[in-house]
Design a protein around this motif. Structure first.
Motif, PDB file in Angstrom:
ATOM      1  N   LEU A 237      28.613  70.342  49.248  1.00  0.00           N
ATOM      2  CA  LEU A 237      29.085  71.641  48.603  1.00  0.00           C
ATOM      3  C   LEU A 237      28.215  72.693  48.763  1.00  0.00           C
ATOM      4  O   LEU A 237      28.689  73.827  48.833  1.00  0.00           O
ATOM      5  CB  LEU A 237      29.443  71.095  47.022  1.00  0.00           C
ATOM      6  CG  LEU A 237      29.546  72.378  46.102  1.00  0.00           C
ATOM      7  CD1 LEU A 237      30.961  72.819  46.593  1.00  0.00           C
ATOM      8  CD2 LEU A 237      29.577  71.555  44.701  1.00  0.00           C
ATOM      9  N   ILE A 238      26.701  72.584  48.649  1.00  0.00           N
ATOM     10  CA  ILE A 238      25.930  73.640  48.726  1.00  0.00           C
ATOM     11  C   ILE A 238      25.902  74.469  50.332  1.00  0.00           C
ATOM     12  O   ILE A 238      26.037  75.592  50.337  1.00  0.00           O
ATOM     13  CB  ILE A 238      24.572  73.054  48.619  1.00  0.00           C
ATOM     14  CG1 ILE A 238      24.294  72.713  47.043  1.00  0.00           C
ATOM     15  CG2 ILE A 238      23.559  74.240  48.800  1.00  0.00           C
ATOM     16  CD1 ILE A 238      24.629  73.751  46.060  1.00  0.00           C
ATOM     17  N   GLN A 239      26.132  73.483  51.461  1.00  0.00           N
ATOM     18  CA  GLN A 239      26.442  74.031  52.700  1.00  0.00           C
ATOM     19  C   GLN A 239      27.613  74.869  52.792  1.00  0.00           C
ATOM     20  O   GLN A 239      27.673  75.806  53.449  1.00  0.00           O
ATOM     21  CB  GLN A 239      26.269  72.669  53.708  1.00  0.00           C
ATOM     22  CG  GLN A 239      26.494  73.226  55.422  1.00  0.00           C
ATOM     23  CD  GLN A 239      25.421  74.028  55.573  1.00  0.00           C
ATOM     24  OE1 GLN A 239      24.084  73.755  55.223  1.00  0.00           O
ATOM     25  NE2 GLN A 239      25.553  75.060  56.342  1.00  0.00           N
ATOM     26  N   ILE A 241      29.169  76.561  50.300  1.00  0.00           N
ATOM     27  CA  ILE A 241      29.191  77.756  49.688  1.00  0.00           C
ATOM     28  C   ILE A 241      28.231  78.729  50.407  1.00  0.00           C
ATOM     29  O   ILE A 241      28.535  80.050  50.331  1.00  0.00           O
ATOM     30  CB  ILE A 241      28.294  77.480  48.204  1.00  0.00           C
ATOM     31  CG1 ILE A 241      29.150  76.826  47.304  1.00  0.00           C
ATOM     32  CG2 ILE A 241      27.747  78.668  47.634  1.00  0.00           C
ATOM     33  CD1 ILE A 241      28.670  76.390  45.991  1.00  0.00           C
ATOM     34  N   ARG A 242      26.996  78.064  51.182  1.00  0.00           N
ATOM     35  CA  ARG A 242      26.351  79.038  52.049  1.00  0.00           C
ATOM     36  C   ARG A 242      27.195  79.487  53.238  1.00  0.00           C
ATOM     37  O   ARG A 242      27.185  80.843  53.554  1.00  0.00           O
ATOM     38  CB  ARG A 242      25.071  78.347  52.523  1.00  0.00           C
ATOM     39  CG  ARG A 242      24.135  77.991  51.585  1.00  0.00           C
ATOM     40  CD  ARG A 242      22.731  77.668  52.270  1.00  0.00           C
ATOM     41  NE  ARG A 242      21.728  77.493  51.126  1.00  0.00           N
ATOM     42  CZ  ARG A 242      21.330  76.313  50.890  1.00  0.00           C
ATOM     43  NH1 ARG A 242      21.855  75.374  51.303  1.00  0.00           N
ATOM     44  NH2 ARG A 242      20.209  76.420  49.776  1.00  0.00           N
ATOM     45  N   THR A 243      28.368  78.655  53.620  1.00  0.00           N
ATOM     46  CA  THR A 243      29.009  79.223  54.773  1.00  0.00           C
ATOM     47  C   THR A 243      29.791  80.148  54.300  1.00  0.00           C
ATOM     48  O   THR A 243      30.283  81.008  54.985  1.00  0.00           O
ATOM     49  CB  THR A 243      29.865  77.947  55.559  1.00  0.00           C
ATOM     50  OG1 THR A 243      28.699  76.980  55.842  1.00  0.00           O
ATOM     51  CG2 THR A 243      30.678  78.311  56.556  1.00  0.00           C
ATOM     52  N   ALA A 244      30.503  79.951  53.263  1.00  0.00           N
ATOM     53  CA  ALA A 244      31.511  80.734  52.517  1.00  0.00           C
ATOM     54  C   ALA A 244      30.949  82.124  52.145  1.00  0.00           C
ATOM     55  O   ALA A 244      31.532  83.085  52.422  1.00  0.00           O
ATOM     56  CB  ALA A 244      32.357  80.396  51.221  1.00  0.00           C
ATOM     57  N   SER A 245      29.765  81.964  51.969  1.00  0.00           N
ATOM     58  CA  SER A 245      29.113  83.188  51.389  1.00  0.00           C
ATOM     59  C   SER A 245      28.601  84.356  52.601  1.00  0.00           C
ATOM     60  O   SER A 245      29.078  85.455  52.451  1.00  0.00           O
ATOM     61  CB  SER A 245      27.675  83.122  51.027  1.00  0.00           C
ATOM     62  OG  SER A 245      26.894  84.345  50.464  1.00  0.00           O
ATOM     63  N   ASN A 246      28.623  83.592  53.722  1.00  0.00           N
ATOM     64  CA  ASN A 246      28.586  84.453  55.220  1.00  0.00           C
ATOM     65  C   ASN A 246      29.747  85.248  55.499  1.00  0.00           C
ATOM     66  O   ASN A 246      29.830  86.246  55.966  1.00  0.00           O
ATOM     67  CB  ASN A 246      27.553  83.562  56.029  1.00  0.00           C
ATOM     68  CG  ASN A 246      26.306  83.343  55.774  1.00  0.00           C
ATOM     69  OD1 ASN A 246      25.641  84.002  54.919  1.00  0.00           O
ATOM     70  ND2 ASN A 246      25.912  82.395  56.025  1.00  0.00           N
TER      71      ASN A 246
END
Length: 544
Positions: A237-239, A241-246
């Motif tokens: 999930l954390i990974q 979110i980071r991908t979606a943020s970029n």
């Protein structure tokens, strides 16, 4: 001289310290019919300040106590005569010994005398009553018994309890699920408020609280950012979110993502490792989740293209599929390895049970001390004087006899020796004792056997069944053999075991030789040990 010798034999065989006799023992009859009552009477005379405690017994030796009569008190000048009676019976014919009973007078133990009684069969008059043929054997009812009824009742109760619990939980969530929210942020905020109103933390339901708290956050992320948050692990999930943020150009600070990760990992510890955070930590985690949700909502761009959403969703699903495949492969390898080991153990165990028997497997896997003694290296040695040549699994150790017999008894002896291995509380116990008298005298082996049984009673033996017969060694030397069963009480943990014993007694012109073997009843290995020991007995004459 003969009377003094009997006293000595009693002291020697039982190894009991002499004590002042304060309890008189009597019985109304020594011969009775099956089921008839023997009245055993105990009488003691004490001062008015003395405290006497008579035991409460269900059995006295092999006889059953059918009536414990109240204590009668008779005042005589400054003393009191206390009389206690027990009603005893036995439903098997034979000769029995009423063993010594311990009476407490001012917390000091005193022993009663043992008494021999005989129970005779009741003669049946076949001329005065009609006789009938023996009935046919009635087969026993086969089945599972009544235990299945209790099991069924327990299953029904558990099912009812589970149904009530499910119904209550379902109604608690029904109101929340029925509400319709316009936006994901509105739903998350409302659910957070409802969570606090449930007061799960105050009720001690920490696991349920963290489960609902993280579900609220995961549901929001899945609905607002379109990430499969409910199916992802914390790391996934954390990974995502980071991908979606970029890709979505969300303005998220590292602190926001780290706070979400800390709360999710804390929830994992609570749910799976039974961790119990402090109350202020729970409050901080709740506030962090609320801030994370608000920050994410503010960071989401107002317009997101369908292509970007599909790309993010496909990437998350691809990562999820890879993780699932790896997990399945790892679980498959573990399952195959575990199944192989279980099958191998089961196959080997089944083979030995089928070929050697279940007892063989238990004895060789978990060990059996009696079996180890039987199959170990035996020792043949001579003990005492007059010598007893005997073969045993272990060497017998010499015991100190000076602390056992009183001085007046030792004065009659020229020499006395005592050897033993084990104890009455262990699985196997053997003793060898010899003595030489200063003056020639006649020895009564039956008296010596009675004394040996008294020492067994003092060491914890109860309900002793006694049988006596003549015994002859391989050399043709005649003696007396006493054998039977008893119950041995462990004074530490108050448990008891059923034991079997054999006592051999031999006399010479000026000597007495005794061998005692005791082990747990039903121990087949111990029975083989006993037979081998008794067959090896050789006796020597006393040396001048």
């Amino acid at each position: 001289m003969k009377f003094k010798l009997y006293i000595f034999l009693l002291l020697f065989s039982t190894m009991i310290f002499a004590q002042q006799k304060q309890v008189e023992t009597s019985i109304d009859t020594t011969k009775n019919k099956i089921g008839a009552e023997f009245k055993l009477t105990l009488k003691t005379v004490v001062s008015s300040k003395s405290k006497v405690v008579f035991p409460k017994l269900k059995n006295i030796g092999a006889l059953e106590v059918i009536q414990s009569y109240p204590v009668d008190t008779v005042k005589k000048d400054d003393t009191y005569e206390l009389i206690k009676k027990y009603g005893l019976t036995q439903f098997d014919s034979g000769k029995y010994v009423i063993p010594s009973i311990k009476i407490l007078i001012d917390k000091k133990p005193y022993l009663t005398d043992s008494i021999r009684v005989e129970v005779a069969n009741v003669k049946v008059d076949t001329l005065q009553q009609k006789m009938y043929d023996i009935k046919d054997i009635t087969p026993a009812e086969e089945g599972l018994g009544d235990w299945w009824k209790y099991l069924l009742a327990v299953v029904v109760l558990l099912a009812i309890g589970g149904g009530v619990y499910w119904f209550v939980k379902k109604n608690q969530k029904k109101k929340i699920e029925e509400e319709v929210y316009k936006t994901p942020i509105e739903k998350a905020t409302s659910l957070l408020n409802n969570l606090e109103q449930k007061e799960l933390v105050q009720k001690g339901e920490i696991k349920e609280y963290y489960s609902e708290l993280t579900d609220i956050a995961r549901n929001y992320i899945e609905e607002a950012i379109h990430i499969p948050a409910m199916e992802s692990t914390t790391s996934e999930l954390i990974q995502a979110i980071r991908t979606a943020s970029n890709k979505k150009k969300m303005t998220l600070t590292p602190e926001t993502v780290e706070n979400l990760e800390r709360v999710l990992r804390q929830a994992d510890l609570v749910k799976f490792a039974k961790s119990k955070p402090l109350e202020f930590e729970i409050t901080e985690d709740r506030n962090k989740i609320q801030r994370v949700i608000l920050t994410l909502d503010n960071a989401i761009p107002t317009e997101v293209t369908a292509e970007e959403e599909n790309e993010l969703l496909n990437e998350a699903q691809r990562q999820k599929q890879i993780q699932l495949q790896l997990k399945k492969q790892r679980n498959k390898r573990i399952t195959i390895a575990a199944a192989s080991v279980v099958f191998l153990v089961f196959a080997v165990t089944t083979f030995f049970i089928a070929t050697k028997g279940f007892k063989f497997v238990i004895d060789n896997v978990f060990g059996n001390q009696s079996k180890e003694l039987l199959e170990g290296e035996w020792v043949k040695s001579e003990y005492g004087n007059p010598g007893v040549l005997i073969e045993t699994p272990k060497v017998l150790k010499r015991m100190d006899t000076q602390k056992v017999l009183p001085k007046e008894a030792m004065a009659l002896l020229k020499e006395m020796q005592f050897f033993a291995y084990g104890s009455m509380l262990e699985n196997f116990y053997i003793t060898v004792s010899t003595s030489q008298f200063k003056n020639p005298t006649e020895i009564d082996l039956s008296k010596a056997l009675e004394g040996s049984l008294k020492i067994i009673e003092l060491q914890g033996g109860q309900n002793i069944i006694v049988k006596q017969e003549d015994f002859q060694t391989n050399q043709g030397i005649q003696g007396v053999k006493g054998y039977g069963t008893m119950t041995i009480l462990n004074p530490v943990d108050k448990t008891s075991i059923k034991a079997y014993y054999e006592i051999l007694l031999f006399k010479q012109d000026q000597g007495l030789q005794q061998i005692m073997i005791l082990h747990e009843e039903g121990d087949t290995y111990a029975n083989d040990i006993t037979s081998r020991i008794l067959n090896s007995v050789e006796l020597k004459k006393a040396s001048n």
